[in-house]
Design a protein around this motif. Structure first.
Motif, PDB file in Angstrom:
ATOM      1  N   ASP A   1       0.708  -1.251  -0.009  1.00  0.00           N
ATOM      2  CA  ASP A   1       0.119  -0.050  -0.085  1.00  0.00           C
ATOM      3  C   ASP A   1       0.784   1.341  -0.025  1.00  0.00           C
ATOM      4  N   LYS A   2       0.312   2.384   0.029  1.00  0.00           N
ATOM      5  CA  LYS A   2       0.883   3.626  -0.224  1.00  0.00           C
ATOM      6  C   LYS A   2       1.872   3.921   1.068  1.00  0.00           C
ATOM      7  N   PRO A   3       1.331   3.814   2.287  1.00  0.00           N
ATOM      8  CA  PRO A   3       2.355   3.971   3.361  1.00  0.00           C
ATOM      9  C   PRO A   3       3.622   3.001   3.234  1.00  0.00           C
ATOM     10  N   PHE A   4       3.407   1.901   3.052  1.00  0.00           N
ATOM     11  CA  PHE A   4       4.658   0.962   3.077  1.00  0.00           C
ATOM     12  C   PHE A   4       5.424   1.308   1.881  1.00  0.00           C
TER      13      PHE A   4
ATOM     14  N   ALA B   1      10.389   3.884  -0.677  1.00  0.00           N
ATOM     15  CA  ALA B   1      10.954   4.780  -1.782  1.00  0.00           C
ATOM     16  C   ALA B   1      11.861   5.772  -0.935  1.00  0.00           C
ATOM     17  N   ARG B   2      11.576   5.851   0.286  1.00  0.00           N
ATOM     18  CA  ARG B   2      12.576   6.684   1.039  1.00  0.00           C
ATOM     19  C   ARG B   2      14.047   6.108   1.212  1.00  0.00           C
TER      20      ARG B   2
ATOM     21  N   SER C   1      17.046   8.520  -1.143  1.00  0.00           N
ATOM     22  CA  SER C   1      17.313   9.358  -0.018  1.00  0.00           C
ATOM     23  C   SER C   1      17.938  10.706  -0.420  1.00  0.00           C
ATOM     24  N   ASP C   2      18.485  10.928  -1.679  1.00  0.00           N
ATOM     25  CA  ASP C   2      19.016  12.094  -1.978  1.00  0.00           C
ATOM     26  C   ASP C   2      17.955  13.084  -2.970  1.00  0.00           C
ATOM     27  N   ALA C   3      16.772  12.286  -3.212  1.00  0.00           N
ATOM     28  CA  ALA C   3      16.051  12.872  -4.193  1.00  0.00           C
ATOM     29  C   ALA C   3      14.920  13.810  -3.496  1.00  0.00           C
TER      30      ALA C   3
END
Length: 275
Positions: free
Chosen positions: A218-221, A226-227, A231-233
């Motif tokens: 789902d979106k939260p997971f 994605a983080r 991490s640099d974006a």
């Protein structure tokens, strides 16, 4: 015979009537019990049927950590791309003590890796306007070392540094099915996928022979993962994260054909094998 005698059942009738009533009570009770049992089984069966169509949550497991990096290089002829970028950046990375065994990956190798996992529209052998770009990849001992590599390349123009993180889903699933999200510009994704479209994809996957499990990221997971990868974006928002289905097969060799079929379903943006 008196009125009293006519209204009275008499002793000779009572033994017959009482068993008759008891017998019918038992019959009624049995009928009611049977009806309740059928209703319970039917309701329970329908509940289990509905549950079987729902995707499972991601399996329990620790999130991966950064174990390396990739440096994407600008291509020759790109405006603002320094001359000799590949050799110069590779030499620069090799001077960073925290970078472990950095190597140059040529564009044809990048394409070969893509082909191993890519599932594209029928009739195409590669994505339209594909422009394969060489990259540098290497390892780090931990997130702190990755930060050191980032600082070492902070002033370098024309390159993009990204962390390399082991895929959380590797070993847990064989196929990725990405639903259309806000960030996608693919022709198949004119609008964000609806819940009904996602459920239709899940139901179709559940129908197919050989599908062992269907997971929903789902979106939260998805934002948590994605983080790790970005991490640099620019920080992502929850609205920008698409829902993703992950499929495990009894025979992973079936994954490509199923992924190809999923591309034809409304709400699906793209699909990819997990290697």
């Amino acid at each position: 015979m008196s009125d009293t005698d006519e209204l009275s059942f008499g002793d000779d009738r009572e033994p017959w009537l009482r068993p008759w009533i008891r017998a019918h009570q038992r019959t009624a009770a049995m009928i009611v019990a049977a009806v309740l049992l059928v209703a319970a089984l039917g309701g329970g069966g329908w509940y289990l049927h509905l549950r079987s169509l729902l995707p499972s949550p991601p399996p329990v497991g620790a999130l991966p950590v950064v174990d390396g990096f990739t440096v994407t290089l600008c291509t020759e002829g790109t405006q603002g791309c320094p001359q000799g970028t590949a050799e110069r950046v590779l030499a620069l990375v090799r001077r960073i003590p925290e970078a472990v065994a950095p190597t140059l990956v040529p564009a044809d190798e990048v394409e070969r890796r893509w082909a191993q996992t890519a599932i594209i529209t029928e009739g195409l052998t590669r994505p339209p306007d594909a422009n394969w770009i060489p990259m540098i990849e290497g390892g780090v001992r931990g997130p702190a070392d990755y930060d050191a590599v980032r600082r070492g390349l902070a002033e370098e123009k024309g390159v993009l540094l990204l962390p390399r993180v082991p895929d959380f889903w590797r070993g847990k699933a064989d196929l990725t099915v990405v639903m259309c999200g806000q960030w996608q510009e693919d022709a198949a994704c004119r609008t964000v996928a609806t819940e009904a479209q996602r459920d239709a994809v899940v139901a179709r996957l559940r129908e197919l022979d050989g599908v062992a499990e269907v997971f929903l990221q789902d979106k939260p997971f998805g934002l948590r993962l994605a983080r790790l990868y970005r991490s640099d974006a620019r920080p992502l928002t929850l609205a920008e994260i698409p829902e993703v289905l992950y499929v495990r097969f009894d025979d992973p060799a079936r994954a490509r054909a199923v992924g190809q079929e999923m591309l034809r379903m409304p709400g699906v943006g793209w699909s990819q094998l997990i290697k």
